[in-house]
Write an enzyme that holds these catalytic residues in place. Sequence first.
Site, short mmCIF file in Angstrom:
data_model
loop_
_atom_site.label_atom_id
_atom_site.label_comp_id
_atom_site.label_asym_id
_atom_site.label_seq_id
_atom_site.Cartn_x
_atom_site.Cartn_y
_atom_site.Cartn_z
CG ASN A 11 -26.37 56.49 10.12
OD1 ASN A 11 -25.39 55.90 10.62
ND2 ASN A 11 -27.18 55.61 9.65
CE LYS A 13 -26.42 54.66 6.24
NZ LYS A 13 -27.24 53.90 5.38
CG HIS A 98 -30.22 52.29 10.49
ND1 HIS A 98 -29.95 51.47 9.05
CD2 HIS A 98 -30.00 53.66 9.93
CE1 HIS A 98 -29.91 52.23 8.15
NE2 HIS A 98 -29.99 53.63 8.57
CD GLU A 100 -27.53 50.64 6.53
OE1 GLU A 100 -26.72 50.97 7.55
OE2 GLU A 100 -27.91 51.15 5.45
CD GLU A 170 -33.18 56.14 8.18
OE1 GLU A 170 -32.61 57.16 7.72
OE2 GLU A 170 -32.75 55.00 8.51
N GLY A 176 -29.75 54.59 0.80
CA GLY A 176 -28.61 54.13 -0.23
C GLY A 176 -28.80 53.78 -1.74
CB SER A 216 -31.60 58.60 -1.21
OG SER A 216 -31.18 57.37 -1.63
N GLY A 237 -27.30 59.55 5.38
CA GLY A 237 -26.22 58.57 5.34
C GLY A 237 -25.42 59.22 4.17
#
Length: 258
Positions: A11, A13, A98, A100, A170, A176, A216, A237
Amino acid sequence: MSTRRPIVAANWKMNKTRPEAAEFLRAFLPMFGTSCASDVVIVPPFTSIPKASEFLQGHPLVGLGAQNMHPKANGAYTGEIGAPFLVELGVTHVVLGHSERRQYFGETDSFINEKVLATLAAGLTPILCIGETLDERDAGKLEAVCRTQLQGGLAGVAADQAAKVVIAYEPVWAIGTGRTASPAQAQEAHLFVRSVLAELLGPALAQQIRIQYGGSMKPDNAVELMAQPDVDGGLIGGASLQPDTFFAIVKAAADSVA
Ligand code: PGA
């Protein structure tokens, strides 16, 4: 041992312009031999999808993903992209819900559900993201949150299409942040997710559906995470931005079933 084939997705992003995507793929693709025991998906930002597609269309081992999709095929939805736009570029997978997007763009379970159904109707594979925030975990709400997101996100998914769905668990506090769930925490959550899938879809389908871990994941923790019986790959990510680190994670996934 599970018979599920792992799936690892990069991903990216809002990273990697077209030349950067090309540079990554030029380095990454030759790292494969002629086979891989894990599915792999590259998920660039929309504008880099055509460039990635030049490398990946028809690739036997690596799929092409999008980071979002609007449930409608076309129409007056400024700034949005529907399934036909992705299909014509050779996209195979779509990341949906997701954290985010839930957090910054207010996406709800019912809107995400519309997208899940639209991807399946278009022959695309949805990667449905779920997971709890730190506050929710601390308040003992992990199970309630994941159950609600699964129930909402998967409503109306037909039994003959459910095996295709990929779930990405997740924990939001691990995304992150450099803070990963321990292998035991990941396994516990994945086992719970699978038990909810069994309630919703029946035990046979629950055994087939792949559940990725995300948050992570890096080469140095991937082997232990992938070794958990209910962890079937990863949604990566930060560590997916470099070909060698992403390949190391793909290898950990492939080796976990070797
Ligand atoms: P991260 O992101 O690997 O950078 O934590 C994972 C994700 O958001 O999918």
